[in-house]
Design a protein around this motif. Structure first.
Motif, PDB file in Angstrom:
ATOM      1  N   ASN A 108      10.891   3.821   2.562  1.00  0.00           N
ATOM      2  CA  ASN A 108      10.822   5.242   2.268  1.00  0.00           C
ATOM      3  C   ASN A 108      11.396   5.497   0.878  1.00  0.00           C
ATOM      4  O   ASN A 108      12.574   5.220   0.619  1.00  0.00           O
ATOM      5  N   LYS A 109      10.581   6.027  -0.006  1.00  0.00           N
ATOM      6  CA  LYS A 109      10.974   6.216  -1.402  1.00  0.00           C
ATOM      7  C   LYS A 109      12.053   7.287  -1.569  1.00  0.00           C
ATOM      8  O   LYS A 109      12.805   7.262  -2.549  1.00  0.00           O
ATOM      9  N   ARG A 132      17.832  -0.945  -1.722  1.00  0.00           N
ATOM     10  CA  ARG A 132      16.979  -0.666  -2.867  1.00  0.00           C
ATOM     11  C   ARG A 132      15.550  -1.124  -2.573  1.00  0.00           C
ATOM     12  O   ARG A 132      15.326  -2.005  -1.750  1.00  0.00           O
ATOM     13  N   GLU A 133      14.597  -0.535  -3.264  1.00  0.00           N
ATOM     14  CA  GLU A 133      13.188  -0.846  -3.008  1.00  0.00           C
ATOM     15  C   GLU A 133      12.902  -2.336  -3.185  1.00  0.00           C
ATOM     16  O   GLU A 133      12.169  -2.933  -2.398  1.00  0.00           O
ATOM     17  N   THR A 150       0.842  -1.190   0.000  1.00  0.00           N
ATOM     18  CA  THR A 150       0.000   0.000   0.000  1.00  0.00           C
ATOM     19  C   THR A 150       0.878   1.240   0.000  1.00  0.00           C
ATOM     20  O   THR A 150       1.713   1.418   0.893  1.00  0.00           O
ATOM     21  N   GLY A 151       0.719   2.096  -0.997  1.00  0.00           N
ATOM     22  CA  GLY A 151       1.480   3.330  -1.066  1.00  0.00           C
ATOM     23  C   GLY A 151       0.910   4.401  -0.153  1.00  0.00           C
ATOM     24  O   GLY A 151      -0.266   4.368   0.217  1.00  0.00           O
ATOM     25  N   GLY A 152       1.757   5.357   0.238  1.00  0.00           N
ATOM     26  CA  GLY A 152       1.308   6.455   1.080  1.00  0.00           C
ATOM     27  C   GLY A 152       0.954   6.033   2.487  1.00  0.00           C
ATOM     28  O   GLY A 152       0.184   6.710   3.179  1.00  0.00           O
ATOM     29  N   THR A 153       1.527   4.922   2.944  1.00  0.00           N
ATOM     30  CA  THR A 153       1.185   4.363   4.254  1.00  0.00           C
ATOM     31  C   THR A 153       2.448   3.844   4.927  1.00  0.00           C
ATOM     32  O   THR A 153       3.352   3.324   4.267  1.00  0.00           O
ATOM     33  N   ASN A 159       1.335   8.493   5.156  1.00  0.00           N
ATOM     34  CA  ASN A 159       2.571   9.229   4.923  1.00  0.00           C
ATOM     35  C   ASN A 159       2.971   9.004   3.469  1.00  0.00           C
ATOM     36  O   ASN A 159       3.283   7.885   3.070  1.00  0.00           O
ATOM     37  N   SER A 160       2.958  10.070   2.688  1.00  0.00           N
ATOM     38  CA  SER A 160       3.137   9.951   1.241  1.00  0.00           C
ATOM     39  C   SER A 160       4.521   9.458   0.837  1.00  0.00           C
ATOM     40  O   SER A 160       4.710   8.993  -0.293  1.00  0.00           O
ATOM     41  N   ASP A 161       5.504   9.542   1.744  1.00  0.00           N
ATOM     42  CA  ASP A 161       6.870   9.137   1.399  1.00  0.00           C
ATOM     43  C   ASP A 161       7.112   7.641   1.574  1.00  0.00           C
ATOM     44  O   ASP A 161       8.162   7.136   1.174  1.00  0.00           O
TER      45      ASP A 161
END
Length: 251
Positions: A213-214, A193-194, A177-180, A233-235
């Motif tokens: 964290n992107k 790395r991601e 889930t993005g932004g979380t 959290n958008s990051d």
């Protein structure tokens, strides 16, 4: 996350705090338990479970007609490590002991995991030592009026907290889930790395998910055994493991 990683993990680690009395004193005791359906373990589709248990005494397992441990449902209460860690008790819903047995050399232990198994096919409830079903049987009892067991819950009480390791197959996949960001206890923090962040989690038995964290490329591995909680959290990216086609905290 599929392929070679699919069968890396087959364990779920659960911590249970002291939640006091048994069903003999508190009829709502099953509702205090930690339900295993959240890990994809549906008891109505199984007939047994094996696990490791680290507890001084009085660990409770509920075999319930309710998937979510509704205290009004039919239930069996199993006490591992009753009698100061030396016995197993099997109780009916009304709190009556229907069977008991001695653990012998497999008494519950405060400092190390002891393996046990439970089976419940056709109303025949068996409890044994080790991880091989139907070996080292301690209790073998058949209910004359059985019910379908839909869910299993675990807890600890009478002054004991406990740690459990359940052998449940992980699919090797994550729900992301993005932004979380997950706000549970962390196992480790690293900069990677991601792609490597979920791979690290897959290889750690007690990792139930990750935060990534992107911007900073910080990877946080999340500890198992507690309720999943998050903040926006958008990051950040939040990922949780999937067990038997059920993903934890998947939005």
């Amino acid at each position: 996350m599929k392929g070679a990683l699919q069968d890396i993990l087959r364990e779920v680690h659960v911590y249970t705090p002291n939640t006091d009395e048994s069903i003999q004193i508190d009829p709502n005791a099953p509702e205090l338990s930690h339900p295993l359906n959240q890990y994809g373990f549906i008891a109505s589709e199984k007939s047994s479970i094996d696990f490791g248990l680290k507890v001084c005494h009085d660990a409770f397992i509920y075999l319930s007609a309710s998937l979510v441990m509704d205290s009004t449902a039919d239930v069996y209460e199993i006490v591992m490590g009753g009698g100061s860690g030396t016995k197993v008790f099997l109780r009916s819903k009304n709190g009556v002991d229907v069977a008991q047995g001695l653990l012998g050399t497999s008494n519950t232990d405060c400092d190390q995991f002891v393996p046990f198994w439970i089976s419940w096919e056709n109303g025949n409830v068996k409890i044994g030592k080790g991880l091989i079903i139907n070996q080292d049987v301690v209790i073998d009892w058949t209910d004359s009026d059985p019910f379908i067991i839909a869910g299993i819950g675990v807890r600890t009480g009478y002054g004991s907290s406990g740690q459990w390791v359940f052998h449940v197959e992980a699919s090797g996949e994550f729900c992301v889930t993005g932004g979380t960001r997950g706000t549970m206890n962390l196992l480790t923090t690293d900069i990677v790395r991601e792609y490597d962040c979920p791979l690290m989690c897959l290889r750690v038995q007690n990792c139930m998910g990750f935060n990534f964290n992107k911007l900073s490329e910080i990877c946080e591995l999340i500890s198992g055994g507690e309720e999943m909680t998050t903040v926006s959290n958008s990051d950040w990216i939040f990922g949780t493991k999937c067990f038997q086609n059920k993903c934890l905290a998947c939005f």
